[in-house]
Write a protein that holds these residues in place. Structure first.
Motif, short mmCIF file in Angstrom:
data_model
loop_
_atom_site.label_atom_id
_atom_site.label_comp_id
_atom_site.label_asym_id
_atom_site.label_seq_id
_atom_site.Cartn_x
_atom_site.Cartn_y
_atom_site.Cartn_z
N PHE A 42 7.09 2.20 -1.16
CA PHE A 42 5.65 1.35 -0.75
C PHE A 42 5.87 0.74 0.64
O PHE A 42 6.88 0.54 1.10
CB PHE A 42 5.18 0.34 -1.58
N THR B 24 0.88 -1.41 -0.19
CA THR B 24 0.15 0.06 -0.20
C THR B 24 0.75 1.16 0.07
O THR B 24 2.16 1.14 -0.01
CB THR B 24 -0.95 -0.13 1.36
N ASN B 25 0.55 2.40 0.07
CA ASN B 25 0.89 3.80 0.00
C ASN B 25 1.63 3.90 1.64
O ASN B 25 1.14 3.45 2.53
CB ASN B 25 0.00 4.71 -0.17
N GLU C 211 -3.97 6.64 -0.22
CA GLU C 211 -3.90 7.19 -1.28
C GLU C 211 -3.65 6.45 -2.48
O GLU C 211 -2.87 5.18 -2.04
CB GLU C 211 -2.72 8.22 -1.16
N ILE D 63 -1.82 3.84 -5.38
CA ILE D 63 -0.48 3.68 -5.90
C ILE D 63 -0.53 2.92 -7.18
O ILE D 63 -1.68 2.54 -7.65
CB ILE D 63 0.32 2.56 -4.86
#
Length: 422
Positions: A265, A68-69, A79, A81
């Motif tokens: 990330f 994930t972000n 947000e 990615i």
């Protein structure tokens, strides 16, 4: 023939034992080992089964590893990615990786004629693995997101359907708050605009996992719906979910996935995402160990008591065979042989009874649980034959070692005292 074993067999099968006080005590000792082994097998099987069932539900509804972000926020809407194609290919070909899929979460408000309810929509793509949800589908069908057109189908939980009185194939209206950057010509700068948007979705299926943390809120939709609501591009997603072949390799694979994706990330394991649940599961191991230790302790005390009474009842016999020249070691071996037979009988019956209960519960699930509290609606059983072997070997070894202590009394018995006593 081994003389110690021969004498032990004669004592064990002697008709003279019928009126002795040792006979009921010995039976109690055997029953103690039987009950202890049965309880230990049930405890270990229940703990392993419960953990397996919970982990299966968590990973079935989520995954093993999430990319994930880096930006952290308090909502379920990180947000967007986008990982480049070369990295995605490398992840899919990585040894130990079973499946990779894209997801995106969106908070919304489900509105009916009478009520409003907060929901979490999980956007998934055509490659999403629905295997777990298929096994928990109670009505309707799994949505199809492989069409060129954006699907308006939604898969909801029975808990949500019952709460809002929603039916299969019924339309449901969900409202969202989306934000995106726009250029303000007056300010000559980009600003964040918040706007209310809505989607009318058709309920194609209803599932039930008995995992309240997910069933109460979670619904699955086409990820392209989330992308459009959030003004994302087609290659932007909320997260990448990776399923592994072996759950035990979580940390090792997470490190390798981080190396492939780079440090732009955030790579999280399911244990990190739901740490409170896994801490709770780890505490079950402690409870299981405590029960096993207590059962072994009870069985050992019972056998020590039975062996002491056997020795005291045969004080004259001990003096007699000592007078014929038998050593203390040999005499102790006689009573140890008897103890081994008693332990063996207890373990045999304990295994038969314990495994029978486990198999019956596994097949018929007659012992039920409150799924709101335990996340499962029955006592789950997982028989690990290696653990069964360890329990038997450990119990036999510990009881045998502890039974060396009461046989020390034999070294204090002399032929003169014992024969005179008789």
């Amino acid at each position: 023939m081994n003389i110690e074993k021969f004498i032990a067999n004669r004592i064990s099968h002697s008709d003279q034992n019928k009126g002795n006080i040792s006979k009921p005590i010995v039976k109690i000792g055997i029953i103690g080992i039987t009950i202890g082994m049965s309880v230990m097998l049930l405890t270990v099987s229940i703990v392993l089964g419960f953990k397996k069932e919970i982990i299966s539900k968590i990973t079935g509804l989520t995954t093993h590893i999430v990319i994930t972000n880096l930006n952290i926020n308090s909502s379920n809407e990180p947000e967007p990615i986008s990982i480049n194609s070369n990295s995605l290919i490398a992840l899919k070909k990585m040894i130990g990786v079973k499946h990779l899929q894209v997801t995106a979460y969106k908070n919304g408000i489900l509105k009916t004629n009478t009520e409003n309810e907060g929901v979490i929509l999980k956007g998934v793509g055509a490659e999403y693995d629905f295997t777990f949800l298929k096994s928990h589908l109670i009505m309707g069908k799994i949505p199809n997101f492989s069409s060129v057109d954006v699907s308006k189908e939604v898969l909801i939980s029975k808990a949500l359907a019952d709460k809002l009185n929603l039916k299969l194939n019924e339309k449901m209206l969900v409202y969202f708050i989306s934000q995106h950057q726009i250029y303000d010509s007056v300010l000559n700068d980009s600003i964040t605009k918040f706007e209310q948007r809505s989607r009318k979705l058709s309920i194609c299926g209803i599932f039930k996992t008995n995992f309240a943390d997910f069933d109460d809120k979670l619904s699955l939709v086409d990820i392209r719906q989330i992308q459009r609501i959030n003004y994302w591009q087609d290659n932007q997603v909320g997260s990448y979910e990776i399923t592994l072949n072996n759950f035990e390799n979580l940390n090792d694979k997470a490190e390798k996935i981080t190396e492939v994706c780079g440090y732009n990330f955030k790579v999280l394991t399911v244990k990190e995402l739901y740490s409170n649940i896994f801490i709770w599961l780890d505490k079950l191991d402690i409870n299981g160990v405590i029960i096993v230790v207590l059962m072994i302790l009870v069985a050992t005390i019972n056998m020590i008591t039975a062996l002491l009474i056997l020795i005291l009842e045969r004080t004259a016999m001990v003096g007699l065979i000592k007078s014929f020249g038998m050593s203390n070691v040999s005499v102790r071996k006689i009573f140890l042989w008897i103890s081994f037979k008693l332990i063996g009988k207890g373990l045999l019956w304990g295994n038969l009874i314990g495994l029978a209960f486990c198999l019956i519960q596994k097949e018929f699930q007659f012992v039920k649980l409150n799924s709101d509290t335990y996340y499962v609606d029955f006592v789950a059983i997982n028989i690990n034959w290696l653990y069964v072997l360890y329990l038997n070997m450990g119990t036999f070894f510990i009881c045998s070692i502890m039974l060396l202590l009461p046989t020390l009394i034999i070294t204090k018995l002399t032929p003169i005292k014992t024969l005179k006593f008789d």
